[in-house]
Scaffold this motif. Structure first.
Motif, PDB file in Angstrom:
ATOM      1  N   ALA A  54      -8.675  29.750  22.801  1.00  0.00           N
ATOM      2  CA  ALA A  54      -9.863  30.388  23.373  1.00  0.00           C
ATOM      3  C   ALA A  54      -9.953  31.855  22.949  1.00  0.00           C
ATOM      4  O   ALA A  54     -11.023  32.337  22.555  1.00  0.00           O
ATOM      5  N   ILE A  55      -8.840  32.574  23.016  1.00  0.00           N
ATOM      6  CA  ILE A  55      -8.846  33.985  22.604  1.00  0.00           C
ATOM      7  C   ILE A  55      -9.144  34.110  21.110  1.00  0.00           C
ATOM      8  O   ILE A  55      -9.870  35.010  20.680  1.00  0.00           O
ATOM      9  N   GLY A  56      -8.602  33.210  20.329  1.00  0.00           N
ATOM     10  CA  GLY A  56      -8.854  33.243  18.888  1.00  0.00           C
ATOM     11  C   GLY A  56     -10.309  33.026  18.536  1.00  0.00           C
ATOM     12  O   GLY A  56     -10.776  33.479  17.484  1.00  0.00           O
ATOM     13  N   ASN A  57     -11.055  32.344  19.407  1.00  0.00           N
ATOM     14  CA  ASN A  57     -12.473  32.093  19.157  1.00  0.00           C
ATOM     15  C   ASN A  57     -13.375  33.240  19.595  1.00  0.00           C
ATOM     16  O   ASN A  57     -14.581  33.233  19.306  1.00  0.00           O
ATOM     17  N   LEU A  58     -12.816  34.216  20.309  1.00  0.00           N
ATOM     18  CA  LEU A  58     -13.604  35.357  20.782  1.00  0.00           C
ATOM     19  C   LEU A  58     -13.894  36.339  19.644  1.00  0.00           C
ATOM     20  O   LEU A  58     -13.227  36.331  18.606  1.00  0.00           O
ATOM     21  N   ARG A  59     -14.891  37.190  19.869  1.00  0.00           N
ATOM     22  CA  ARG A  59     -15.139  38.286  18.937  1.00  0.00           C
ATOM     23  C   ARG A  59     -13.944  39.235  18.959  1.00  0.00           C
ATOM     24  O   ARG A  59     -13.249  39.365  19.961  1.00  0.00           O
ATOM     25  N   GLN A  60     -13.690  39.921  17.861  1.00  0.00           N
ATOM     26  CA  GLN A  60     -12.481  40.738  17.731  1.00  0.00           C
ATOM     27  C   GLN A  60     -12.359  41.788  18.822  1.00  0.00           C
ATOM     28  O   GLN A  60     -11.279  42.045  19.343  1.00  0.00           O
ATOM     29  N   ASN A  61     -13.475  42.399  19.203  1.00  0.00           N
ATOM     30  CA  ASN A  61     -13.395  43.457  20.201  1.00  0.00           C
ATOM     31  C   ASN A  61     -13.051  42.917  21.590  1.00  0.00           C
ATOM     32  O   ASN A  61     -12.565  43.651  22.457  1.00  0.00           O
ATOM     33  N   LEU A  62     -13.279  41.603  21.814  1.00  0.00           N
ATOM     34  CA  LEU A  62     -12.963  41.009  23.106  1.00  0.00           C
ATOM     35  C   LEU A  62     -11.561  40.405  23.147  1.00  0.00           C
ATOM     36  O   LEU A  62     -11.013  40.177  24.223  1.00  0.00           O
ATOM     37  N   GLN A  63     -10.986  40.133  21.973  1.00  0.00           N
ATOM     38  CA  GLN A  63      -9.662  39.511  21.931  1.00  0.00           C
ATOM     39  C   GLN A  63      -8.608  40.395  22.591  1.00  0.00           C
ATOM     40  O   GLN A  63      -7.783  39.914  23.374  1.00  0.00           O
ATOM     41  N   ALA A  64      -8.623  41.680  22.285  1.00  0.00           N
ATOM     42  CA  ALA A  64      -7.619  42.589  22.850  1.00  0.00           C
ATOM     43  C   ALA A  64      -7.785  42.723  24.358  1.00  0.00           C
ATOM     44  O   ALA A  64      -6.789  42.782  25.099  1.00  0.00           O
ATOM     45  N   ILE A  65      -9.037  42.737  24.824  1.00  0.00           N
ATOM     46  CA  ILE A  65      -9.271  42.859  26.272  1.00  0.00           C
ATOM     47  C   ILE A  65      -8.717  41.646  26.996  1.00  0.00           C
ATOM     48  O   ILE A  65      -8.026  41.767  28.014  1.00  0.00           O
ATOM     49  N   ALA A  66      -9.023  40.437  26.470  1.00  0.00           N
ATOM     50  CA  ALA A  66      -8.537  39.208  27.103  1.00  0.00           C
ATOM     51  C   ALA A  66      -7.017  39.149  27.078  1.00  0.00           C
ATOM     52  O   ALA A  66      -6.375  38.748  28.057  1.00  0.00           O
ATOM     53  N   PHE A  67      -6.416  39.569  25.982  1.00  0.00           N
ATOM     54  CA  PHE A  67      -4.956  39.515  25.858  1.00  0.00           C
ATOM     55  C   PHE A  67      -4.289  40.469  26.846  1.00  0.00           C
ATOM     56  O   PHE A  67      -3.237  40.162  27.412  1.00  0.00           O
ATOM     57  N   ARG A  68      -4.884  41.637  27.072  1.00  0.00           N
ATOM     58  CA  ARG A  68      -4.317  42.617  28.002  1.00  0.00           C
ATOM     59  C   ARG A  68      -4.304  42.099  29.442  1.00  0.00           C
ATOM     60  O   ARG A  68      -3.490  42.532  30.254  1.00  0.00           O
ATOM     61  N   LEU A  69      -5.217  41.176  29.762  1.00  0.00           N
ATOM     62  CA  LEU A  69      -5.318  40.674  31.130  1.00  0.00           C
ATOM     63  C   LEU A  69      -4.254  39.628  31.451  1.00  0.00           C
ATOM     64  O   LEU A  69      -4.107  39.215  32.593  1.00  0.00           O
ATOM     65  N   LEU A  70      -3.500  39.188  30.432  1.00  0.00           N
ATOM     66  CA  LEU A  70      -2.430  38.216  30.654  1.00  0.00           C
ATOM     67  C   LEU A  70      -1.199  38.924  31.193  1.00  0.00           C
ATOM     68  O   LEU A  70      -0.938  40.094  30.870  1.00  0.00           O
ATOM     69  N   SER A  71      -0.421  38.208  32.007  1.00  0.00           N
ATOM     70  CA  SER A  71       0.859  38.756  32.434  1.00  0.00           C
ATOM     71  C   SER A  71       1.807  38.825  31.241  1.00  0.00           C
ATOM     72  O   SER A  71       1.546  38.233  30.195  1.00  0.00           O
ATOM     73  N   LYS A  72       2.910  39.546  31.406  1.00  0.00           N
ATOM     74  CA  LYS A  72       3.831  39.738  30.289  1.00  0.00           C
ATOM     75  C   LYS A  72       4.345  38.403  29.754  1.00  0.00           C
ATOM     76  O   LYS A  72       4.323  38.158  28.537  1.00  0.00           O
ATOM     77  N   ASP A  73       4.807  37.527  30.639  1.00  0.00           N
ATOM     78  CA  ASP A  73       5.341  36.228  30.200  1.00  0.00           C
ATOM     79  C   ASP A  73       4.257  35.387  29.543  1.00  0.00           C
ATOM     80  O   ASP A  73       4.499  34.717  28.530  1.00  0.00           O
ATOM     81  N   GLU A  74       3.036  35.398  30.137  1.00  0.00           N
ATOM     82  CA  GLU A  74       1.931  34.636  29.548  1.00  0.00           C
ATOM     83  C   GLU A  74       1.569  35.192  28.180  1.00  0.00           C
ATOM     84  O   GLU A  74       1.299  34.428  27.242  1.00  0.00           O
ATOM     85  N   ALA A  75       1.556  36.502  28.060  1.00  0.00           N
ATOM     86  CA  ALA A  75       1.180  37.139  26.788  1.00  0.00           C
ATOM     87  C   ALA A  75       2.132  36.735  25.671  1.00  0.00           C
ATOM     88  O   ALA A  75       1.710  36.455  24.543  1.00  0.00           O
ATOM     89  N   ILE A  76       3.418  36.683  25.975  1.00  0.00           N
ATOM     90  CA  ILE A  76       4.404  36.309  24.952  1.00  0.00           C
ATOM     91  C   ILE A  76       4.188  34.864  24.506  1.00  0.00           C
ATOM     92  O   ILE A  76       4.169  34.565  23.311  1.00  0.00           O
ATOM     93  N   SER A  77       4.001  33.964  25.462  1.00  0.00           N
ATOM     94  CA  SER A  77       3.797  32.547  25.124  1.00  0.00           C
ATOM     95  C   SER A  77       2.507  32.354  24.345  1.00  0.00           C
ATOM     96  O   SER A  77       2.472  31.619  23.345  1.00  0.00           O
ATOM     97  N   VAL A  78       1.436  33.009  24.792  1.00  0.00           N
ATOM     98  CA  VAL A  78       0.139  32.865  24.129  1.00  0.00           C
ATOM     99  C   VAL A  78       0.185  33.437  22.721  1.00  0.00           C
ATOM    100  O   VAL A  78      -0.343  32.842  21.776  1.00  0.00           O
ATOM    101  N   TYR A  79       0.830  34.582  22.542  1.00  0.00           N
ATOM    102  CA  TYR A  79       0.869  35.243  21.235  1.00  0.00           C
ATOM    103  C   TYR A  79       1.541  34.351  20.187  1.00  0.00           C
ATOM    104  O   TYR A  79       1.135  34.338  19.028  1.00  0.00           O
ATOM    105  N   GLU A  80       2.557  33.611  20.590  1.00  0.00           N
ATOM    106  CA  GLU A  80       3.247  32.734  19.642  1.00  0.00           C
ATOM    107  C   GLU A  80       2.361  31.589  19.167  1.00  0.00           C
ATOM    108  O   GLU A  80       2.585  31.031  18.092  1.00  0.00           O
ATOM    109  N   TYR A  81       1.360  31.215  19.965  1.00  0.00           N
ATOM    110  CA  TYR A  81       0.455  30.127  19.587  1.00  0.00           C
ATOM    111  C   TYR A  81      -0.755  30.609  18.795  1.00  0.00           C
ATOM    112  O   TYR A  81      -1.478  29.788  18.220  1.00  0.00           O
ATOM    113  N   LEU A  82      -1.023  31.906  18.769  1.00  0.00           N
ATOM    114  CA  LEU A  82      -2.188  32.421  18.056  1.00  0.00           C
ATOM    115  C   LEU A  82      -2.036  32.229  16.557  1.00  0.00           C
ATOM    116  O   LEU A  82      -0.917  32.247  16.021  1.00  0.00           O
ATOM    117  N   ASP A  83      -3.168  32.065  15.860  1.00  0.00           N
ATOM    118  CA  ASP A  83      -3.090  31.995  14.405  1.00  0.00           C
ATOM    119  C   ASP A  83      -2.775  33.372  13.851  1.00  0.00           C
ATOM    120  O   ASP A  83      -2.913  34.398  14.527  1.00  0.00           O
TER     121      ASP A  83
END
Length: 486
Positions: A54-83
């Motif tokens: 879902a984050i990968g499908n967002l516009r670039q300026n919104l990707q960073a905002i959405a990623f910042r809203l994740l908790s630390k553990d969620e951010a690490i797991s999600v980042y590993e799945y990103l292209d």
């Protein structure tokens, strides 16, 4: 797999895809109006892989905002799945402190895979921000040759000692379980870190607490070397249904493990490369092909196409060299595309099955020579079957049995040759240590086209020109070729 199972699997796949699309639309709407609390509630129950899509499908300026809203553990797991493209985009948009935490907690193999795609200057900066321990691990992984077990492995595994008790081993597993990729297979080493055995979590849990590890472990351990090709690693895990396979160095010391999730990525990557090669397309960075610019797309295709165009010049030369027979029987030219296309299709079929057989190693039981012989006989049988359809048509259209015979004999020779070449070329390339997929459909088709045209025109010249002349010189009736002798 039963039909019902297949339908259920397909249904789940579609639901996951639709889920990512729905989350993307909702994310974009909420972020656009600054409703960040709603974003957190939306993403909380969603799986990391779906959040990443879902984050990968967002516009670039919104990707960073959405990623910042994740908790630390969620951010690490999600980042590993990103292209890779989205990962690099976030690196440039987020502050260095934010990315430092993510990089520090990433799995070593995922971190090394990301660093492979980044510019050297950026990699050096990121390495400097890592802790000494993580920097050392990452540097070691990057030091191995690309597409080998050493580059693919992770160093997050649990190793036990032979003289430890089951109770001590369980305590180690409890303490380190959160920091390792898998705990279902436990590896046993001696004091020199040499791999000596393997132990399943089930065997450890059911063992007497005071039993030594050496008494319950399995000494016969299948492992791979750090320089083993990643495709061979994938086949090993697939063949033995492993969740992970240990990786050892030249001294048989345990240095890491390759897990099944990484192997799935390798299988997809290798399959993509083979498909691209079969279509005469340079693989490049497989995952970003459809997001590449047109110049890059054209560059990947033009090399092989240029080679094939040059090879096609030989077909033109063959036709020009046999101009005499074509002038006498102009209708012969009408059957050149039929014979060339048929030979190309037969050759492509043979090369496809042989390349696939090499990939799955199913051809090893038959052997190279028998495989080529089998395809040659298949090509001959196909030629005979197609002659039943083609020869009567060529006879009727050419108003001469010799025209039909020329086409029929050529068809049989071309299909046999095409099937033989389609099977032999990939096997030859494999024996030479080259990628057999390079003997792709366009290449086989072009080679068959050149050879088939030569066979056809030479056969027609002998039957329709030389044979009647010989019969006439011998004083034998030539009524079998009324069109030529009228």
């Amino acid at each position: 797999m039963t039909e019902g199972t297949g339908q259920a699997t397909a249904g789940v796949t579609v639901e996951h895809h639709l889920l990512a699309e729905v989350v993307t639309r909702q994310l974009e709407a909420m972020l656009s109006v600054g409703n960040y609390d709603a974003v957190k509630l939306l993403l909380e129950p969603v799986q990391p892989v779906d959040v990443a899509e879902a984050i990968g499908n967002l516009r670039q300026n919104l990707q960073a905002i959405a990623f910042r809203l994740l908790s630390k553990d969620e951010a690490i797991s999600v980042y590993e799945y990103l292209d890779t493209v989205t990962q690099q985009n976030l690196l440039s948009l987020l502050r260095s402190g934010e990315m430092q935490e993510v990089m520090e907690e990433m799995s070593p193999d995922d971190r090394a895979r990301l660093f492979e795609e980044l510019p050297a200057k950026v990699v050096r900066q990121l390495l400097d921000q890592l802790s000494p321990e993580e920097r050392k691990v990452t540097a070691e992984l990057l030091g191995y040759e690309a597409e080998t077990a050493g580059r693919l492995m992770t160093t997050e595994y649990i190793a036990l000692k032979e003289n430890q008790t089951a109770l001590e081993a369980l305590d180690i597993v409890r303490r380190r379980a959160r920091d390792t990729e898998t705990i279902y297979s436990l590896y046993v080493t001696d004091n020199e870190r040499r791999l000596t055995g393997i132990l399943s979590l089930r065997d450890l849990v059911t063992a007497d607490p005071h039993t030594l590890i050496r008494d319950v472990m399995t000494e016969e351990v299948l492992s791979v070397r750090t320089n083993t090709d990643q495709e061979k690693v994938a086949r090993t895990i697939q063949r033995y249904d492993f969740l992970a396979v240990p990786v050892v160095d030249l001294e048989q010391r345990l240095v890491g493990i390759v897990t099944v999730d990484d192997v799935i990525d390798v299988i997809e990557q290798e399959a993509t490369r083979d498909l691209y090669a079969a279509g005469a397309v340079q693989a490049g960075d497989e995952d970003d092909y459809f997001s590449s610019n047109l110049f890059t797309v054209a560059r990947r295709r033009v090399v092989w196409l240029a080679v094939l165009v040059v090879a096609s010049f030989f077909t033109s030369e063959v036709i020009a060299a046999n101009e005499e027979v074509l002038q006498k029987v102009v209708l012969l030219a009408a059957f050149i595309p039929l014979l060339g296309g048929t030979g190309g299709n037969v050759g492509a079929q043979s090369s496809t099955v042989v390349i696939r057989g090499l990939s799955t190693q199913s051809i090893s039981a038959l052997g190279p020579l028998k495989a080529v012989g089998r395809e040659a006989m298949a090509g001959a049988l196909l030629g005979i079957l197609m002659m039943i359809l083609v020869v009567p048509f060529a006879w009727w259209r050419g108003e001469s049995p010799l025209v039909g015979l020329s086409v029929g004999m050529s068809l049989l020779a071309i299909t046999t040759l095409a099937a033989t070449a389609g099977a032999a070329f990939p096997l030859l390339f494999d024996r030479m240590g080259l990628d057999p997929a390079l003997m792709s459909t366009p290449f086989i088709t072009t080679c068959t086209d050149v050879a088939g045209t030569l066979i056809y025109l030479k056969t027609a010249e002998w039957l329709l020109v030389n044979l009647p002349q010989l019969l006439t010189a011998a004083g034998i009736s030539t009524q079998i070729a009324p069109v030529l002798l009228s």
